[in-house]
Structures are given as structure tokens and as C-alpha cells.
Scaffold this motif. Structure first.
Motif, PDB file in Angstrom:
ATOM      1  N   GLY A 153      73.217  39.655  21.806  1.00 59.17           N
ATOM      2  CA  GLY A 153      74.076  40.012  20.676  1.00 59.17           C
ATOM      3  C   GLY A 153      73.546  41.156  19.825  1.00 59.17           C
ATOM      4  O   GLY A 153      74.102  41.455  18.768  1.00 59.17           O
ATOM      5  N   TRP A 154      72.453  41.785  20.252  1.00 60.92           N
ATOM      6  CA  TRP A 154      71.912  42.952  19.547  1.00 60.92           C
ATOM      7  C   TRP A 154      71.813  44.096  20.537  1.00 60.92           C
ATOM      8  O   TRP A 154      71.464  43.887  21.697  1.00 60.92           O
ATOM      9  CB  TRP A 154      70.517  42.648  18.987  1.00 60.92           C
ATOM     10  N   LEU A 155      72.098  45.313  20.089  1.00 62.86           N
ATOM     11  CA  LEU A 155      71.952  46.463  20.966  1.00 62.86           C
ATOM     12  C   LEU A 155      70.470  46.800  21.115  1.00 62.86           C
ATOM     13  O   LEU A 155      69.761  47.004  20.118  1.00 62.86           O
ATOM     14  CB  LEU A 155      72.726  47.672  20.436  1.00 62.86           C
ATOM     15  N   HIS A 156      70.025  46.834  22.364  1.00 64.67           N
ATOM     16  CA  HIS A 156      68.621  47.140  22.664  1.00 64.67           C
ATOM     17  C   HIS A 156      68.472  48.644  22.851  1.00 64.67           C
ATOM     18  O   HIS A 156      69.007  49.203  23.803  1.00 64.67           O
ATOM     19  CB  HIS A 156      68.182  46.389  23.928  1.00 64.67           C
ATOM     20  N   THR A 157      67.741  49.265  21.945  1.00 64.82           N
ATOM     21  CA  THR A 157      67.638  50.723  22.003  1.00 64.82           C
ATOM     22  C   THR A 157      66.697  51.194  23.099  1.00 64.82           C
ATOM     23  O   THR A 157      66.745  52.349  23.497  1.00 64.82           O
ATOM     24  CB  THR A 157      67.093  51.285  20.670  1.00 64.82           C
ATOM     25  N   GLY A 158      65.790  50.312  23.553  1.00 65.87           N
ATOM     26  CA  GLY A 158      64.775  50.748  24.517  1.00 65.87           C
ATOM     27  C   GLY A 158      63.655  51.522  23.848  1.00 65.87           C
ATOM     28  O   GLY A 158      62.744  52.006  24.520  1.00 65.87           O
ATOM     29  N   ASP A 159      63.702  51.633  22.525  1.00 70.70           N
ATOM     30  CA  ASP A 159      62.629  52.313  21.797  1.00 70.70           C
ATOM     31  C   ASP A 159      61.727  51.279  21.134  1.00 70.70           C
ATOM     32  O   ASP A 159      62.203  50.261  20.627  1.00 70.70           O
ATOM     33  CB  ASP A 159      63.204  53.248  20.719  1.00 70.70           C
ATOM     34  N   VAL A 160      60.434  51.584  21.159  1.00 74.45           N
ATOM     35  CA  VAL A 160      59.455  50.696  20.555  1.00 74.45           C
ATOM     36  C   VAL A 160      58.933  51.372  19.292  1.00 74.45           C
ATOM     37  O   VAL A 160      58.631  52.559  19.298  1.00 74.45           O
ATOM     38  CB  VAL A 160      58.313  50.410  21.558  1.00 74.45           C
ATOM     39  N   ALA A 161      58.868  50.612  18.216  1.00 72.42           N
ATOM     40  CA  ALA A 161      58.493  51.199  16.933  1.00 72.42           C
ATOM     41  C   ALA A 161      57.673  50.224  16.111  1.00 72.42           C
ATOM     42  O   ALA A 161      57.612  49.026  16.418  1.00 72.42           O
ATOM     43  CB  ALA A 161      59.754  51.582  16.144  1.00 72.42           C
ATOM     44  N   SER A 162      57.045  50.760  15.085  1.00 76.11           N
ATOM     45  CA  SER A 162      56.417  49.920  14.066  1.00 76.11           C
ATOM     46  C   SER A 162      57.152  50.175  12.751  1.00 76.11           C
ATOM     47  O   SER A 162      57.869  51.154  12.614  1.00 76.11           O
ATOM     48  CB  SER A 162      54.940  50.263  13.914  1.00 76.11           C
ATOM     49  N   GLN A 172      58.620  53.932  12.409  1.00 80.05           N
ATOM     50  CA  GLN A 172      57.993  54.973  13.200  1.00 80.05           C
ATOM     51  C   GLN A 172      58.145  54.636  14.682  1.00 80.05           C
ATOM     52  O   GLN A 172      57.620  53.635  15.153  1.00 80.05           O
ATOM     53  CB  GLN A 172      56.500  55.094  12.836  1.00 80.05           C
ATOM     54  N   ILE A 173      58.882  55.504  15.395  1.00 82.87           N
ATOM     55  CA  ILE A 173      59.042  55.289  16.833  1.00 82.87           C
ATOM     56  C   ILE A 173      57.686  55.478  17.492  1.00 82.87           C
ATOM     57  O   ILE A 173      56.970  56.446  17.209  1.00 82.87           O
ATOM     58  CB  ILE A 173      60.020  56.315  17.450  1.00 82.87           C
ATOM     59  N   ARG A 174      57.332  54.594  18.404  1.00 83.96           N
ATOM     60  CA  ARG A 174      56.027  54.681  19.059  1.00 83.96           C
ATOM     61  C   ARG A 174      56.142  55.037  20.534  1.00 83.96           C
ATOM     62  O   ARG A 174      55.252  55.684  21.083  1.00 83.96           O
ATOM     63  CB  ARG A 174      55.282  53.345  18.926  1.00 83.96           C
ATOM     64  N   ASP A 175      57.180  54.581  21.169  1.00 84.85           N
ATOM     65  CA  ASP A 175      57.236  54.756  22.616  1.00 84.85           C
ATOM     66  C   ASP A 175      58.605  54.321  23.122  1.00 84.85           C
ATOM     67  O   ASP A 175      59.373  53.710  22.396  1.00 84.85           O
ATOM     68  CB  ASP A 175      56.167  53.869  23.274  1.00 84.85           C
ATOM     69  N   ARG A 176      58.882  54.673  24.398  1.00 89.53           N
ATOM     70  CA  ARG A 176      60.000  54.045  25.078  1.00 89.53           C
ATOM     71  C   ARG A 176      59.494  52.711  25.635  1.00 89.53           C
ATOM     72  O   ARG A 176      58.342  52.606  26.059  1.00 89.53           O
ATOM     73  CB  ARG A 176      60.496  54.933  26.238  1.00 89.53           C
ATOM     74  N   ILE A 177      60.348  51.713  25.659  1.00 87.41           N
ATOM     75  CA  ILE A 177      59.862  50.387  26.063  1.00 87.41           C
ATOM     76  C   ILE A 177      59.361  50.390  27.498  1.00 87.41           C
ATOM     77  O   ILE A 177      58.440  49.656  27.848  1.00 87.41           O
ATOM     78  CB  ILE A 177      60.929  49.292  25.838  1.00 87.41           C
ATOM     79  N   LYS A 178      59.914  51.258  28.350  1.00 93.33           N
ATOM     80  CA  LYS A 178      59.459  51.281  29.739  1.00 93.33           C
ATOM     81  C   LYS A 178      58.073  51.916  29.869  1.00 93.33           C
ATOM     82  O   LYS A 178      57.411  51.757  30.886  1.00 93.33           O
ATOM     83  CB  LYS A 178      60.490  51.975  30.634  1.00 93.33           C
ATOM     84  N   ASP A 179      57.632  52.632  28.845  1.00 90.60           N
ATOM     85  CA  ASP A 179      56.317  53.267  28.892  1.00 90.60           C
ATOM     86  C   ASP A 179      55.256  52.506  28.104  1.00 90.60           C
ATOM     87  O   ASP A 179      54.068  52.793  28.205  1.00 90.60           O
ATOM     88  CB  ASP A 179      56.396  54.701  28.337  1.00 90.60           C
ATOM     89  N   VAL A 180      55.681  51.545  27.312  1.00 89.90           N
ATOM     90  CA  VAL A 180      54.744  50.798  26.488  1.00 89.90           C
ATOM     91  C   VAL A 180      53.887  49.918  27.414  1.00 89.90           C
ATOM     92  O   VAL A 180      54.340  49.510  28.483  1.00 89.90           O
ATOM     93  CB  VAL A 180      55.553  49.965  25.445  1.00 89.90           C
ATOM     94  N   ILE A 181      52.643  49.690  26.999  1.00 84.37           N
ATOM     95  CA  ILE A 181      51.739  48.907  27.858  1.00 84.37           C
ATOM     96  C   ILE A 181      51.634  47.493  27.306  1.00 84.37           C
ATOM     97  O   ILE A 181      51.255  47.296  26.139  1.00 84.37           O
ATOM     98  CB  ILE A 181      50.361  49.590  27.919  1.00 84.37           C
ATOM     99  N   LYS A 182      52.027  46.541  28.102  1.00 88.90           N
ATOM    100  CA  LYS A 182      52.039  45.142  27.662  1.00 88.90           C
ATOM    101  C   LYS A 182      50.759  44.470  28.135  1.00 88.90           C
ATOM    102  O   LYS A 182      50.590  44.225  29.324  1.00 88.90           O
ATOM    103  CB  LYS A 182      53.272  44.436  28.226  1.00 88.90           C
ATOM    104  N   THR A 183      49.859  44.193  27.228  1.00 88.54           N
ATOM    105  CA  THR A 183      48.558  43.636  27.636  1.00 88.54           C
ATOM    106  C   THR A 183      48.193  42.454  26.747  1.00 88.54           C
ATOM    107  O   THR A 183      48.188  42.558  25.522  1.00 88.54           O
ATOM    108  CB  THR A 183      47.462  44.729  27.609  1.00 88.54           C
TER     109      THR A 183
END
Lengths: 548, 548
Positions: free
Chosen positions: B417-426, B434-445
Motif C-alpha cells: 500500500g506504499w509506493l516503493h521508490t527503490g531509493d535508500v535514504a537517511s 538525504q538519499i544514500r543509494d539505490r536499494i539494488k546497490d545498497v549492501i545488506k550486512t
């Protein structure tokens, strides 16, 4: 019409236009910006929390979607909170006009079926007197400015501040149909009972967005931007305080609520809180200008929006002398209210304040999204020549869709699919609107409409005239003919021919046509006035008819 | 929910939010204000008349409600006219992205089922090449800048200006459902076919009203007010030129359309037409700043809105040196586009332009009516501490309600029910995004999200590093671990320990946590780039996987 409408995909959120959305931005943009009222002073984060608390108080009191909550208060932070919390839980906010007679207040509260009443200590005597006549009311919440809460015979749920204190700080405001009624209030005419108008969430959101643009984007009307400080001087029960509290809250500007209007205190607040923008009817502005505090205060920072009635020349001159930047808005209870606003063209902003005043006093230009026509008796559009007059018809996204429980009166208001304002105006070639009269006072003669107000203004320019009223009287040949009642200046003699000659000069200059010169001028000792100081034309017409 | 909904009375006009309403105010407020494009120069009255003429041309060409009309043009007055006329007759305006490959253009025109194409002479070769593949297209209208119309093998209905000349000057634009699709265009990702987004009349009106307030009401972002002069430098086919042509037209401001972007001509137009406000992606702004004409032109009157990509430091410094007031907006094709805007707080407006630049470059603050969340992998909201990152999810009244004919992709965009922008931010504690990254490029650790862009920025600060790319590589224990590819500066030797020590200082200052230090740093001779000059992380990840 077979336009293309694509069904939203699974999960797509169809954002309804709800008043709660207006709260999102203010606290983000200016979390520490202040809301001030009397001893109370808090920031936008607290405003949002207090709105949630009030919503919990209302819900705990048994108020649910569709219920009506009445407010009887002076302009206050509590009233601002109710502007949001009541509609946001799906209930209807009834703005009670506390200036009506007790009978009329009782009528409106019965008619609106109020279930809960938020009532300021000052209005307890009124409500106590009519509580027996309000079977729909189940409870009262008391609004006190002092620590010492006034005693009352009403069955109250408690005092507002104490109830808020005890309530939860979070409320999950629901989504619902944007066409749900958010507010209702009553408009009084010269005849019959007050009529209830009503506005939906969608209408108020659109009015707010459009008004925000109107007050900010035009350099010729720079009334309300983020660094301004707002203080209303139009009561909050009166047509949403012209819609500004919603705009101010969306923008996150500092807001100052003055309680009961006391001219000296208004000027002190202006000075001490850094107020830059207020709005008020001419009589309130006049009171403010004339008070003691105003005498030695520099008022030139004040941007004032006026409306509701035409300001007189003395007030206009006085404001110019004080370097006050004044603008005129036009609207009515049925229209949420804003329809048009005066503004200055770029070249006009170079003129002195004094030179600008007449321009600022024009009824102005219809604002964005307002579709506006002037039509004559045959329903034909009248030319924009500055002279031809017609009734103002409007379409905007924020007009009452009828009168509560009075479908016939609603149908009359909306005859032909356009809202009939009942105001008669002319339009200059440059698009500037000028209200000329109320349609019931306009004189219809030989297929022409003549403004009674314009005739009164022209006649009053004669030095022998102390007061004047012009009405239309029935005429077999011309339908109606103008008749003037004139009160001469004490000890000065004047006759009909002199005044007709006086008017002839305005025929020569094109301000009126020759049919506008009254057929009859009667000299009288006094002119009947209404309780609010307007000429009582209804009574004059009745008396003339009885005499005939 | 049982809110109160009152049935409108007989005759009440239920004002639909249609693009035609945006045209009401501009010509009233500023009838003589100009629209300029090449040799063409006309006023708002003529704009309205030309829109009516175009509507007649389209109708005569057999275009009716629900049909799609494609435009392939540079930024022009004709394009502005199409922004209005096409949706106002109930048709759908397909903004063709003329920068796509011929194959992709063919795909989008087939997919959108274009019936009529308005095509500029410059794009005739492209369209001639693919006309055979466009069975839905029934005709073409040729857009020529020169008196000499280019020859073409296409079956055209004629040249735009000649057709307008011959058409009627009046069109009675009908009312219809405000949810009717007004515009469509295609967004391209790194994989698969372009996806079609679509926007309704209601959405565009609301975007316009809200954007008008946003660009005018905040003293910290005074981008567009009535006396400004607007010239786009983002193509009009690109997300409604960020929505500004609709805002400018509603306000009645002077508009300058520059045709094909040629940096020297853009600067000349800025200078000669008195332009004050433009918007463009960083690469266009860079081109403009570097051109000959810019060298000796005072650019300090120019307010620039940038977005679409983060501007690099050199550009930022260059703009500060030229006293250009630059602001950053954030949005995407799916969002109409505006979601957030940088602004200055009152105290920040006192600083020098140079000091302000970093503030103006922040992704900024979500604008009014935008409901925005940052959520982590588990769907939990992340704290607004300036460090924690999450994907940006939004709800506003102007988001595409899916992708044309691709319900699964739409459902993915709107998951939960929310539009997912694919952008990762703080989000900073003061609400600045502040946009930090595209979600496909963010590193999940280890349950944390680490911005690859932030790591690249920190590593690149080491003097021995010429270029760097950071990607996540699969890890059994931590899910992913960062891996850095580093190109050392020619002739300088650097090793893994040195760079890890370099990064440790940012752990100490709290900019990153210790898990962000890459497990592996590989020294390479070059880093794979995409055709538009971005690091090709998709390819890097593929190569790493193949090697493993």
C-alpha cells in the motif's frame, strides 16, 4: 464521455483529500515554530500531539464518525485544535455563531443535531439558558482561560485542558471518503431561519491549497509566506476564519490567537509577537486603528486582508496614513469563502501606499480555479466594460453543495448549475471585479440594473445630504424605478431639482445612465437601520408599499 | 466508516479537478504576459486561443476521448499547448522520450497505442524508419521551426502552424471524470522493456496546486512567483518538465521555451528574456556553466532547481562562485514527480551563497501532502538519526497507480500500500532527507543497510585512490559483505590495510559503523561504466559471481 480510466493496480493507495494531510508538512518544516494564545505557547510538535489527545477525548466521550461536535469559543489554540481533531475522527465540526440571539443559537444547535459542545466559560450563561431545548446534546466540555474553572449547572465531562492532559498522545486517524462533511455553520439572512452550509474534507483541502498559492505566489498580494506571523481578527466561527488557519498550519507559520477581540490587546499582540498578517471586517479594523495602543505603534509591518463589507473612505485614508498594506477579499458563507482577491499589478507596486489604497480596495480578481460569470436578468453574460452589472455566478471546488435539510433553498442557490451569490457586480476590461450591490437591493428598470449603493454614494457627495437610502419601487411601465430617501444636513435646505442636477453630472461622465436618476426624492428625518447598522431596505420597501 | 455524506442538492455543480481549470487564472491575472519560443512570441490570451485551435485540429483529425496523442518535440510553445489541449479534449498525451533507442521508441509507441503523432522535423528520420511498426498510428502532424517545412514520406495532416491557422478559435471543453488519464510516458530501467506510468487530471491538478505553494510560499525556497520568468532546462517529455509548465501557466508568469538545448543559446535566452528560474539535471547545468556565453554573463539572478542525480562537488563549487542560487528536488517518473525539496531555514539565508550550497544540495524536506517513511528490510520504520538508512516509501495524491498493462509490476511498486521508490535514504533529526543509494546497490550486512555510495565517497577521499566502486557480495554468515574495487592513482602504491585504516577514522566519527569496512579490497586497472557514465554495478556483481 469515454475517456480512459485505468483501474489502479493491486495495493495502489488512492490518497483521499482529508484534513489530516494538511498536518503533515507544518511540523516537518518548522517543528519549533509557535502557536500562541494567552498564557499558552507551544510548538508544532505539541500542536500535533494535542490534536491527537483531543481526538482521544472526543472518542472517549462517545463521539464517532458522522456525529456533530459544536464549538463556542473565542479565537484560541483550542479552537485551532478542534479545526483538525473533530473532522479528523470523521465527525462534523459545528462552528456556532455566538453572536446570534439565544433563540437563533438554539435553532442552529437543534438543527445541526449537536451531540457534544465545547463551550467557553463566557458562553456558559447562554448555554445553561437553552440546555433544556437541546435534546441531542449528550455532554459539554468546558473551555477555561483561567486556572479557576467557572461553576456551571451543565453536565460537563470536565475542563478541556485537564481532559487533554489525561488523554493518550497517539491517535491513528483513519482514512474515509473525502466527500465526508467536515464542517457546518449557519448563515443568517433578513428573513427566515438561519440556513446551514456544509463543507467536505475534499473542499477544505482544495480551498487550503489554492488559498496558500494565492496568498504567497503573487508579488502584488504577498500576504502569507513562511516567515510571516499570523493572527486572525475575523472570528474562527466565521467561515473558517476565511480559511487561513488551515493554510497557516500547512505552511508551519507562527500563529497568534487573540481570544476575545479587545482592540488594545490586538495591537499589543501585533507588536509583541511580531504579527505581520491579519484579516478582519472593516468595523474591527476601525476599532483597532482607533484604540489607544495603536496611537504610538508603528503599524506599517501589518498586512491586512479585509472583506465582508466595503470599508468606508475614512478608514481607507486612515490606513494609508499609517502605511498599512491593506487588501480586499471577496467571498461568503456559501463559498468556504475565498472567491476573489485584490492585488497590485507590478507597476502599481511602485506607487505610494496612499496611491495604492484604492487599488487594494477593489473587489479584485477571481483566484485560481474560480470560474466566475456576471449575468443579467435574462441569464446573458454582461460585457466586461466596468459599467454593465450582473449577478455574480460561480463554480469552484469548494462551494456548499446545498443547505442542510433544505433542498428547495439549495436548488435555488444552485439554479442552472451555478452558485448564485446574490451579489451584483461589474467587471473592468482588465478583469477587475467590483461589487455594486446585493441583487435584492438592485433596481431593475427598463431592462437595466442600477446599483442602489452607487446611487447612494453619488447622492451623498452633495454637501446638503446627511444620509440617503435608495430603493426600487414598483413601476408599471419600467418594472421598477429608483426612489431616494434623503436626510438633509441640519439647517440646510435642499430640493429635488438640486439633487437631480447634481446627479446629471455623473450621467455626463458615464458613471450612471440617465434612467438611474430617481423619479422621486423624498426628504425625511431619519432612515431605518438594522441592528448591525446597515440601511434596512427591506423595511423601507415594506413601508413604501404599505403607504402606496 | 459511517461519516456523514450529504447528497448535493439539485443543480449543485460538483467541480471535477480537470486540467482546463488551470487555464482560468493565468489569462485573467496577466493577459499580456508572454510565452516566448524562437521567433514566436504571444500573450496568455493567445495561448488560450491557440489551445482551443489545437483542440479543434485534434478533433478534426478524428481524435476523441480516450485516444492517445504522441508528441515528439523539443521544449516549445507547441508542446505547452499540447500539455493542455490533448488532455482537455479527454485524450491522453503520450510524452515520447526522444532520447531512447529507435527500438525503444517503437516499443513505447506501440505499447501506448498512439493514434496521432505530433513530430518535430528533427525526429522525422526516426519516425519514418519505424512507421511500418506503428499500426495504431493514423496520422502525423508536422512541427516545423522554419517557414520551409521539411519533406517527409509520412502521411501528415499538415504543418502545425498552418493547421492552427485554419482552425476555429473556440472549443467548448467538456467536463468528464477527473480520474481520466491525462498523460502517459515510459521509464527505463537497466533490465526489461520500458514501463508506462500514467497520471490523471486530478493528479496533475493536485500536483500543480501543491507545487505552486511549495515554490512560492517558503522564503527559504523562493523559486517561482508571479514576477519570475521561467525557462525549462529539463525536457518537457521528462516527467512533465517536473510539473512546472502547469504551475507557471496557472500563475500567469512569463515563459520561455528554448527548443533544443544548446548551452550558449540557453544563456542568451536567460540574459535577453530576463529568465529567473530554470530547472535541469546536473549534466545540463554543467554544460550551461561551461559554455562561452556563460563566461561573461552575470548568472546571479538565476534560481536553479536540480535533481535526477547528485551534482558533483566541482559543479557545486562553480555555482557558488557564480552566486547562482541552486536548490535540489527529489522525485521520479512514478511520482509526477515532486516529493521533496531542499530549502534554507531562516538563519541559513543569512549565510554566504558558498556556505549555503551544501544546504541547498540536501535532498531536502518532503513537501506538503507527502506522507513519507523510511523502512528497513523487515518493514520497520528507521529512526531519524541521520545515520540509519531505509527505503523511501511514499503516499501522495499524485503517484502513478500502476504500470500500463503490467499489473504484476504495479503490484510490486505498490507492495503493502506504499509506493516503493527503490531509493535508500537517511533522515536527519531536523527532518532533512538525504538519499544514500539505490536499494539494488545498497549492501545488506548483518541486518544493517550500508550505502555503497557513501563508502565510495569516503574511500575516494584517500589521496592514493583514483576511482572506486563498492558492491555487496554474497556472504553465508552476514548475507552480504562490502567489496571495494579500487583504481590507484598512477604511480602511487597503496594497500588494503592503509585503506581500512583510512576508513576506521569515519567509524570513530560515527559516519559509518565498523561493519561497513569492506572485507575485501581489490586493486584493479579500471572500473566498468555504463553508457551514461555511471558505475555499472550490475556488471561488476555479475563478474564477481562468475569468478566465484
Amino acid at each position: 464521455m469515454n475517456t480512459r480510466i485505468i483501474e489502479p493496480c493491486a495495493g495502489a493507495y488512492q490518497y483521499p483529500l482529508l484534513i489530516k494531510s494538511l498536518l503533515l508538512s507544518g511540523q516537518r518544516y518548522a517543528p519549533q515554530q509557535q502557536i500562541v494564545c494567552g498564557q499558552s505557547r507551544y510548538d508544532y510538535r505539541q500542536l500535533n500531539e494535542r490534536i491527537a489527545r483531543l481526538a482521544n477525548v472526543l472518542t472517549d466521550a462517545g463521539i464517532g464518525p458522522g456525529d456533530t461536535v459544536a464549538v463556542m469559543d473565542w479565537d484560541s489554540h483550542r479552537y485551532l485544535e478542534a479545526y483538525f481533531a473533530v473532522p479528523m475522527i470523521g465527525a462534523v465540526l459545528h462552528h456556532v455563531n455566538v453572536r446570534l440571539s439565544t433563540d437563533q443559537i438554539a435553532y442552529t444547535m437543534q438543527h445541526a443535531e449537536d451531540r457534544l459542545v465545547l463551550v467557553h466559560d463566557d458562553f456558559l450563561p447562554v448555554v445553561e439558558a437553552l440546555a433544556d431545548q437541546l435534546p441531542s446534546v449528550e455532554g459539554y466540555i468546558q473551555l477555561s482561560d483561567d486556572a479557576q474553572v467557572a461553576g456551571t449547572s451543565l453536565k460537563t465531562l470536565g475542563e478541556y485542558e485537564a481532559l487533554l492532559e489525561a488523554a493518550g498522545t497517539h491517535y491513528d486517524f483513519p482514512d474515509f471518503d473525502e466527500n465526508s462533511v467536515a464542517t457546518t455553520f449557519y448563515t443568517t439572512g433578513t428573513t427566515g431561519n438561519p440556513k446551514g452550509v456544509f463543507f467536505s474534507h475534499r473542499q477544505l483541502v482544495l480551498h487550503t491549497l489554492n488559498m496558500a498559492t494565492t496568498l504567497a505566489a503573487y508579488e502584488g498580494v504577498p500576504l502569507l509566506r513562511s516567515e510571516d506571523v499570523y493572527m486572525p481578527m475575523t472570528p474562527m466561527f466565521h467561515v473558517h476564519a476565511w480559511g487561513v488557519p488551515y493554510v497557516a498550519t500547512m505552511l508551519g507559520v507562527k500563529q497568534v490567537y487573540p481570544g476575545r477581540y479587545e482592540p488594545n490587546r490586538l495591537v499589543k499582540l501585533y507588536r509583541d509577537e511580531g504579527v505581520t498578517f491579519s484579516h478582519g471586517v472593516p468595523t474591527v479594523l476601525q476599532m483597532v486603528l482607533n484604540c489607544d495602543e495603536a496611537r504610538d505603534t508603528d503599524l506599517s509591518r501589518w498586512k491586512l486582508l479585509t472583506g465582508g463589507a466595503a470599508p468606508n473612505e475614512g478608514l481607507v485614508r486612515q490606513m494609508a496614513e499609517r502605511d498599512i498594506r491593506v487588501y480586499t477579499g471577496y467571498g461568503m458563507s456559501e463559498t468556504c469563502p475565498l472567491l476573489s482577491l485584490s492585488y497590485l499589478r507590478p507597476e502599481e507596486t511602485e506607487l505610494s501606499v496612499e496611491q495604492q489604497v484604492a487599488m487594494r480596495m477593489r473587489t479584485g480578481m477571481p483566484i485560481a480555479l474560480v470560474d466566475l460569470r456576471l449575468i443579467d436578468e435574462e441569464g446573458q453574460d454582461v460585457p466586461a466594460d466596468g459599467v454593465s452589472v450582473g449577478e455574480i455566478l460561480v463554480r469552484t471546488p469548494w462551494l456548499t453543495q446545498g443547505y442542510c435539510k433544505e433542498p428547495e433553498k439549495g436548488a435555488e442557490l444552485w439554479s442552472g448549475g451555478w452558485l448564485h451569490t446574490g451579489d451584483v457586480a461589474s467587471m473592468q476590461p482588465d478583469g477587475v471585479l467590483q461589487i455594486r450591490d446585493r441583487i435584492k437591493d438592485v433596481i431593475k428598470t427598463g431592462g437595466e440594473w442600477i446599483s442602489s449603493l452607487l446611487l447612494e454614494s453619488l447622492i451623498s457627495q452633495h454637501p446638503a445630504v446627511a444620509n440617503v437610502a435608495v430603493v426600487g419601487v414598483p413601476d408599471e411601465r419600467w418594472d421598477e424605478r429608483p426612489l431616494a430617501l434623503v436626510v438633509p444636513v441640519d439647517g440646510v435646505s435642499v430640493d429635488t431639482d438640486t439633487l437631480k442636477q447634481h446627479l446629471a453630472q455623473f450621467v455626463d461622465t458615464g458613471q450612471i445612465n440617465k434612467w438611474a436618476i430617481p423619479s422621486e426624492i423624498r426628504f425625511v428625518e431619519s432612515i431605518p437601520m438594522t441592528s448591525v447598522g446597515k440601511i434596512n431596505k427591506k423595511l423601507i420597501r415594506e413601508q413604501l408599499t404599505t403607504q402606496a
